[in-house]
Write a protein that holds these residues in place. Structure first.
Motif, PDB file in Angstrom:
ATOM      1  N   MET A   1       0.841  -1.176   0.000  1.00 22.58           N
ATOM      2  CA  MET A   1       0.000   0.000   0.000  1.00 22.58           C
ATOM      3  C   MET A   1       0.889   1.244   0.000  1.00 22.58           C
ATOM      4  N   ALA A   2       0.665   2.109  -0.929  1.00 26.48           N
ATOM      5  CA  ALA A   2       1.462   3.328  -1.047  1.00 26.48           C
ATOM      6  C   ALA A   2       1.068   4.332   0.042  1.00 26.48           C
ATOM      7  N   VAL A   3       2.058   5.034   0.538  1.00 26.87           N
ATOM      8  CA  VAL A   3       1.858   6.057   1.559  1.00 26.87           C
ATOM      9  C   VAL A   3       1.790   7.405   0.854  1.00 26.87           C
ATOM     10  N   ARG A   4       0.905   8.282   1.330  1.00 27.62           N
ATOM     11  CA  ARG A   4       0.805   9.624   0.733  1.00 27.62           C
ATOM     12  C   ARG A   4       1.975  10.482   1.185  1.00 27.62           C
ATOM     13  N   LEU A   5       2.668  11.038   0.209  1.00 27.03           N
ATOM     14  CA  LEU A   5       3.802  11.914   0.480  1.00 27.03           C
ATOM     15  C   LEU A   5       3.589  13.228  -0.256  1.00 27.03           C
ATOM     16  N   ASP A   6       3.976  14.314   0.386  1.00 29.19           N
ATOM     17  CA  ASP A   6       3.910  15.604  -0.301  1.00 29.19           C
ATOM     18  C   ASP A   6       5.289  15.958  -0.856  1.00 29.19           C
ATOM     19  N   ASP A   7       5.381  17.128  -1.485  1.00 36.70           N
ATOM     20  CA  ASP A   7       6.646  17.533  -2.113  1.00 36.70           C
ATOM     21  C   ASP A   7       7.784  17.628  -1.110  1.00 36.70           C
ATOM     22  N   LEU A   8       7.505  18.132   0.102  1.00 37.70           N
ATOM     23  CA  LEU A   8       8.563  18.248   1.105  1.00 37.70           C
ATOM     24  C   LEU A   8       9.058  16.866   1.532  1.00 37.70           C
ATOM     25  N   ASP A   9       8.139  15.920   1.715  1.00 36.09           N
ATOM     26  CA  ASP A   9       8.543  14.549   2.047  1.00 36.09           C
ATOM     27  C   ASP A   9       9.464  13.990   0.961  1.00 36.09           C
ATOM     28  N   ARG A  10       9.107  14.203  -0.292  1.00 36.42           N
ATOM     29  CA  ARG A  10       9.906  13.688  -1.410  1.00 36.42           C
ATOM     30  C   ARG A  10      11.286  14.340  -1.445  1.00 36.42           C
ATOM     31  N   LYS A  11      11.341  15.639  -1.156  1.00 40.92           N
ATOM     32  CA  LYS A  11      12.641  16.322  -1.115  1.00 40.92           C
ATOM     33  C   LYS A  11      13.508  15.773   0.007  1.00 40.92           C
ATOM     34  N   ILE A  12      12.895  15.512   1.153  1.00 41.26           N
ATOM     35  CA  ILE A  12      13.637  14.939   2.281  1.00 41.26           C
ATOM     36  C   ILE A  12      14.157  13.553   1.915  1.00 41.26           C
ATOM     37  N   LEU A  13      13.297  12.745   1.322  1.00 42.60           N
ATOM     38  CA  LEU A  13      13.711  11.396   0.927  1.00 42.60           C
ATOM     39  C   LEU A  13      14.826  11.439  -0.116  1.00 42.60           C
ATOM     40  N   ALA A  14      14.738  12.366  -1.048  1.00 38.46           N
ATOM     41  CA  ALA A  14      15.790  12.497  -2.055  1.00 38.46           C
ATOM     42  C   ALA A  14      17.124  12.825  -1.392  1.00 38.46           C
ATOM     43  N   GLN A  15      17.112  13.696  -0.399  1.00 36.41           N
ATOM     44  CA  GLN A  15      18.344  14.043   0.307  1.00 36.41           C
ATOM     45  C   GLN A  15      18.884  12.840   1.085  1.00 36.41           C
ATOM     46  N   LEU A  16      17.998  12.103   1.737  1.00 35.81           N
ATOM     47  CA  LEU A  16      18.431  10.921   2.487  1.00 35.81           C
ATOM     48  C   LEU A  16      19.013   9.863   1.561  1.00 35.81           C
ATOM     49  N   GLN A  17      18.413   9.698   0.367  1.00 36.33           N
ATOM     50  CA  GLN A  17      18.948   8.729  -0.594  1.00 36.33           C
ATOM     51  C   GLN A  17      20.313   9.164  -1.118  1.00 36.33           C
ATOM     52  N   MET A  45       7.829   8.908   8.520  1.00 37.05           N
ATOM     53  CA  MET A  45       8.079   8.030   7.373  1.00 37.05           C
ATOM     54  C   MET A  45       8.725   6.713   7.812  1.00 37.05           C
ATOM     55  N   ARG A  46       9.513   6.750   8.880  1.00 31.69           N
ATOM     56  CA  ARG A  46      10.043   5.490   9.442  1.00 31.69           C
ATOM     57  C   ARG A  46       8.907   4.642  10.001  1.00 31.69           C
ATOM     58  N   GLU A  47       8.044   5.275  10.791  1.00 35.28           N
ATOM     59  CA  GLU A  47       6.918   4.557  11.399  1.00 35.28           C
ATOM     60  C   GLU A  47       5.988   3.967  10.343  1.00 35.28           C
ATOM     61  N   ALA A  48       5.841   4.671   9.211  1.00 33.81           N
ATOM     62  CA  ALA A  48       4.969   4.194   8.136  1.00 33.81           C
ATOM     63  C   ALA A  48       5.647   3.138   7.259  1.00 33.81           C
ATOM     64  N   GLY A  49       6.940   2.900   7.487  1.00 37.33           N
ATOM     65  CA  GLY A  49       7.659   1.901   6.702  1.00 37.33           C
ATOM     66  C   GLY A  49       8.204   2.423   5.379  1.00 37.33           C
ATOM     67  N   VAL A  50       8.097   3.732   5.142  1.00 41.43           N
ATOM     68  CA  VAL A  50       8.667   4.308   3.923  1.00 41.43           C
ATOM     69  C   VAL A  50      10.190   4.244   3.997  1.00 41.43           C
ATOM     70  N   ILE A  51      10.744   4.553   5.152  1.00 39.10           N
ATOM     71  CA  ILE A  51      12.180   4.437   5.390  1.00 39.10           C
ATOM     72  C   ILE A  51      12.390   3.139   6.158  1.00 39.10           C
ATOM     73  N   ARG A  52      13.059   2.169   5.524  1.00 32.44           N
ATOM     74  CA  ARG A  52      13.254   0.866   6.162  1.00 32.44           C
ATOM     75  C   ARG A  52      14.467   0.838   7.070  1.00 32.44           C
ATOM     76  N   ALA A  53      15.560   1.464   6.637  1.00 31.36           N
ATOM     77  CA  ALA A  53      16.800   1.384   7.408  1.00 31.36           C
ATOM     78  C   ALA A  53      17.716   2.528   7.012  1.00 31.36           C
ATOM     79  N   GLN A  54      18.642   2.822   7.889  1.00 28.59           N
ATOM     80  CA  GLN A  54      19.706   3.761   7.563  1.00 28.59           C
ATOM     81  C   GLN A  54      20.986   2.956   7.535  1.00 28.59           C
ATOM     82  N   THR A  55      21.723   3.065   6.426  1.00 29.37           N
ATOM     83  CA  THR A  55      22.891   2.229   6.247  1.00 29.37           C
ATOM     84  C   THR A  55      23.953   2.972   5.451  1.00 29.37           C
ATOM     85  N   TYR A  56      25.119   2.381   5.321  1.00 28.27           N
ATOM     86  CA  TYR A  56      26.188   2.936   4.508  1.00 28.27           C
ATOM     87  C   TYR A  56      26.447   2.003   3.342  1.00 28.27           C
ATOM     88  N   LEU A  57      26.735   2.572   2.182  1.00 30.11           N
ATOM     89  CA  LEU A  57      27.080   1.777   1.016  1.00 30.11           C
ATOM     90  C   LEU A  57      28.593   1.631   0.958  1.00 30.11           C
TER      91      LEU A  57
END
Length: 153
Positions: A1-17, A45-57
């Protein structure tokens, strides 16, 4: 099930990625917000499962894992016991970076990272000693052209 994200959420996720090691201040400044709202959105977003983990590549070649194989597997077995044993064997092998069950002529594809061809052979021998497979084809990647974990937000 997709979670609703707004533009700010997407910008934050882009920075985290791009770089998960950035400070909240850096992310907030880049996305045009302040630290507390950014933290609250990340937490939600962590609680909703959008962000699964924080890791290093890590760089596999810098660590001596110079060979990347894509392994195509066909099986004549499709019962639950075989599948459970196969999935267990894959999960127990750290060389397997990805495993996918496919539609079509090939049943599974694995992405396997090892030091060299000899290490791949050891992996292969161990796998086929645990589970019966009909056919295995190993393709050595000659050059990695693109590799990313970033989703196209």
């Amino acid at each position: 099930m997709a979670v609703r994200l707004d533009d700010l959420d997407r910008k934050i996720l882009a920075q985290l990625q791009q770089d998960g090691g950035q400070s909240l201040d850096e992310i907030a400044r880049t996305v045009g917000s302040s630290k507390t709202p950014v933290w609250n959105r990340i937490r939600k977003m962590r609680e909703a499962g959008v962000i699964r983990a924080q890791t290093y590549l890590l760089d596999p070649e810098a660590l001596g894992f110079e060979a990347c194989f894509f392994v195509l597997i066909r099986t004549a077995e499709h019962d639950a016991d075989w599948q459970a044993a196969f999935l267990r064997a894959l999960r127990e092998r750290p060389e397997v970076l990805e495993a996918h069950r496919l539609a079509g002529d090939i049943d599974y594809i694995l992405k396997v990272r090892v030091k060299n061809a000899r290490a791949y052979d050891a992996f292969y021998q161990a796998l086929i000693s645990e589970v019966k497979v009909h056919n295995v084809t190993a393709l050595l990647s000659m050059e990695e052209i693109k590799s990313t974990t970033a989703l196209p937000l």
